[in-house]
Design an enzyme around this catalytic site. Structure first.
Site, PDB file in Angstrom:
ATOM      1  N   HIS A 123      -0.687  -5.565   7.513  1.00  0.00           N
ATOM      2  CA  HIS A 123      -0.671  -4.153   7.122  1.00  0.00           C
ATOM      3  C   HIS A 123      -2.004  -3.556   7.586  1.00  0.00           C
ATOM      4  CE1 HIS A 123      -0.923  -0.737   4.275  1.00  0.00           C
ATOM      5  NE2 HIS A 123       0.370  -0.868   4.112  1.00  0.00           N
ATOM      6  N   ASP A 200      -3.770 -11.575   1.557  1.00  0.00           N
ATOM      7  CA  ASP A 200      -3.237 -10.302   1.080  1.00  0.00           C
ATOM      8  C   ASP A 200      -1.908 -10.589   0.372  1.00  0.00           C
ATOM      9  OD1 ASP A 200      -1.837  -7.964   0.755  1.00  0.00           O
ATOM     10  OD2 ASP A 200      -2.219  -7.187   2.772  1.00  0.00           O
ATOM     11  N   GLN A 203       2.642  -8.239  -1.059  1.00  0.00           N
ATOM     12  CA  GLN A 203       4.100  -8.409  -1.009  1.00  0.00           C
ATOM     13  C   GLN A 203       4.561  -9.769  -1.533  1.00  0.00           C
ATOM     14  OE1 GLN A 203       6.080  -5.968  -0.460  1.00  0.00           O
ATOM     15  NE2 GLN A 203       4.688  -4.490   0.487  1.00  0.00           N
ATOM     16  N   LYS A 226       3.088  -2.353  -7.042  1.00  0.00           N
ATOM     17  CA  LYS A 226       4.184  -3.064  -6.355  1.00  0.00           C
ATOM     18  C   LYS A 226       4.800  -4.122  -7.261  1.00  0.00           C
ATOM     19  CE  LYS A 226       2.162  -2.387  -1.764  1.00  0.00           C
ATOM     20  NZ  LYS A 226       2.959  -1.324  -1.162  1.00  0.00           N
ATOM     21  N   CYS A 364       3.025   1.091   8.221  1.00  0.00           N
ATOM     22  CA  CYS A 364       1.587   0.775   8.276  1.00  0.00           C
ATOM     23  C   CYS A 364       1.352  -0.582   8.931  1.00  0.00           C
ATOM     24  CB  CYS A 364       0.948   0.798   6.885  1.00  0.00           C
ATOM     25  SG  CYS A 364       0.944   2.417   6.152  1.00  0.00           S
TER      26      CYS A 364
HETATM   27  N1  PLP Z   1      -0.884  -5.125   2.270  1.00  0.00           N
HETATM   28  C1  PLP Z   1       0.442  -5.173   2.336  1.00  0.00           C
HETATM   29  C2  PLP Z   1       1.100  -6.402   2.891  1.00  0.00           C
HETATM   30  C3  PLP Z   1       1.207  -4.092   1.902  1.00  0.00           C
HETATM   31  O1  PLP Z   1       2.527  -4.141   1.977  1.00  0.00           O
HETATM   32  C4  PLP Z   1       0.544  -2.946   1.389  1.00  0.00           C
HETATM   33  C5  PLP Z   1       1.314  -1.765   0.966  1.00  0.00           C
HETATM   34  O2  PLP Z   1       2.421  -1.545   1.376  1.00  0.00           O
HETATM   35  C6  PLP Z   1      -0.845  -2.955   1.321  1.00  0.00           C
HETATM   36  C7  PLP Z   1      -1.523  -4.053   1.772  1.00  0.00           C
HETATM   37  C8  PLP Z   1      -1.604  -1.795   0.770  1.00  0.00           C
HETATM   38  O3  PLP Z   1      -1.376  -1.676  -0.601  1.00  0.00           O
HETATM   39  P1  PLP Z   1      -1.984  -0.462  -1.428  1.00  0.00           P
HETATM   40  O4  PLP Z   1      -1.590   0.793  -0.686  1.00  0.00           O
HETATM   41  O5  PLP Z   1      -1.323  -0.570  -2.758  1.00  0.00           O
HETATM   42  O6  PLP Z   1      -3.452  -0.635  -1.494  1.00  0.00           O
END
Ligand code: PLP
Length: 407
Positions: A123, A200, A203, A226, A364
């Site tokens: 992401h 990270d 998900q 999430k 993203c």
């Molecule tokens: N990392 C992953 C794999 C994501 O799917 C997302 C959001 O969709 C993020 C990071 C960013 O999360 P946040 O916008 O809640 O900080």
């Protein structure tokens, strides 16, 4: 608690929404999940009954709010199986947690010529903070590629790790491909060379049991919204030995021990990284969300979402000219796809008119799109309240849209 999506749905008032007169079919859970009543009630209850700024107050309400916030930290600690509550830092979410590590770790350990390894399926929030470090410190980024099915080529990692590698940052689960990455193996490979790893978990945490000690990640990050919790709160897990070595991310109240114009000393963990008034309402609501999923059982959740994934893959496969983006064996509950040359946005707009909420675009993760030579996909992502009937509605909707475009 046994697992019955119908019982669960009753806890989520928003799922009764009608969209253009049709029942809402909410399949955008990878972007954010809906909230059960108990989470919303926790937020309201806190404001009604125990709102006071925490940590600094001697009065009753402040002490009560402080206890709730610190209890919430312990809930997150146990949920991730961290060794100590000092290893849990509340952040605004995954993005802020990655930025915290990139900034503090970068200041302490990175210099010109050093390398950070990320994967091709990250992401943007696990790419851009490292690119900022690139321009601040002159580090370079190296990228673990994925194959045509969207499986990370972990065997290439050994060649990417050098004596200049300072850190590996990788997603546990891809938000676009659904691929579940072998993070334990990645951590083992990096640790063999003494390199720390940030995972990270945005998900993964909502969909499977995560044990940070078992994975042995040095940093693990996730977002509350999430996992059926509120927006604006998330957490950074970091091994104490690492967090102790990192300088503060932001300066302000709470993160200090003493301040004078001559010299300021910083607070101990976890407060060193929590400048300013923390989101003590969000933290307690996040803890409630964690209690909610734990009562259902993370294994039950994983099983249910795998059943939805299998059914959705079978049903959607019957649609002419469908192309799945992300076909790893080990996938989390989401499907990314394209149908013929229909633009994902057009497909998403038609599905919306049928009451079906999916996400369209690059999610993203533009490097993923580039690798497949596409602009975007349609993504349906599943959560605890989704049902097989909703997958039928999705498949019928996609088929209907495809027919309209075939004409
Ligand atoms: N990392 C992953 C794999 C994501 O799917 C997302 C959001 O969709 C993020 C990071 C960013 O999360 P946040 O916008 O809640 O900080």
């Amino acid at each position: 608690m046994g697992f019955n999506p119908e019982d669960i749905r009753a806890d989520f008032p928003i799922l009764q929404t009608k969209v253009y007169g049709k029942p809402l079919v909410y399949l955008d859970n990878a972007a954010t999940t809906q909230k059960p009543k108990s989470v919303v009630d926790t937020i309201c209850g806190n404001y009604y009954a125990q709102n006071a700024n925490i940590h600094r107050g001697v009065h009753f309400l402040s002490q009560r709010a402080t206890e709730a916030h610190e209890e919430a930290r312990k809930t997150v600690q146990k949920f991730l199986n961290a060794k100590s509550a000092r290893e849990v830092i509340f952040t605004r979410g995954t993005t802020e947690a990655v930025n915290l590590v990139a900034s503090s770790f970068g200041k302490a350990f990175c210099k010109e010529g050093d390398e950070i390894v990320v994967s091709q399926m990250e992401h943007h929030s696990n790419i851009v903070p490292w690119q900022i470090l690139q321009s601040d410190r002159g580090v370079s980024l190296k990228v673990i590629p994925f194959d045509e099915k969207g499986v990370l080529q972990v065997d290439k990692l050994n060649d990417l790790l050098t004596e200049r590698t300072k850190l590996v940052a990788v997603a546990h689960v891809s938000n676009t491909l659904g691929t579940v990455n072998p993070v334990k193996e990645i951590v083992r490979m990096a640790h063999e060379r003494g390199i720390p790893v940030l995972v990270d978990g945005a998900q993964s945490v909502p969909h499977m049991k995560v044990d940070v000690q078992d994975i042995d990640a040095d940093f693990y990050v996730f977002s509350g919204h999430k996992i059926y919790g509120p927006t604006g709160i998330g957490a950074l897990y970091g091994k104490e030995e690492w967090l102790d070595k990192l300088p503060p991310y932001q300066g302000g109240g709470e993160m200090i021990k003493n301040v004078s114009f001559e010299k300021t000393t910083f607070n101990e963990l976890p407060f060193k990284f929590e400048a300013g008034t923390p989101d003590y309402i969000g933290s307690t609501a996040l803890a409630e969300a964690i209690r909610y999923v734990e009562a259902i059982g993370m294994d039950n959740i994983a099983r249910h979402e795998q059943a939805l994934l299998k059914y959705a893959t079978e049903k959607l496969s019957q649609i002419e000219n469908i192309r799945f983006i992300g076909e790893a064996e080990n996938k989390s509950g989401l499907v990314s796809f394209l149908v013929g040359d229909i633009h994902p946005y057009d497909l998403g707009a038609i599905l919306d008119k049928l009451g079906i909420a999916v996400r369209t675009g690059h999610h993203c993760a533009e490097p993923v799109m580039k690798a497949f030579g596409i602009e975007g996909t349609v993504r349906a992502s599943f959560g605890i309240y989704n049902t097989l009937e909703e997958i039928d509605i999705l498949a019928a909707g996609v088929e209907r849209a495809a027919r309209m475009f075939r004409r």
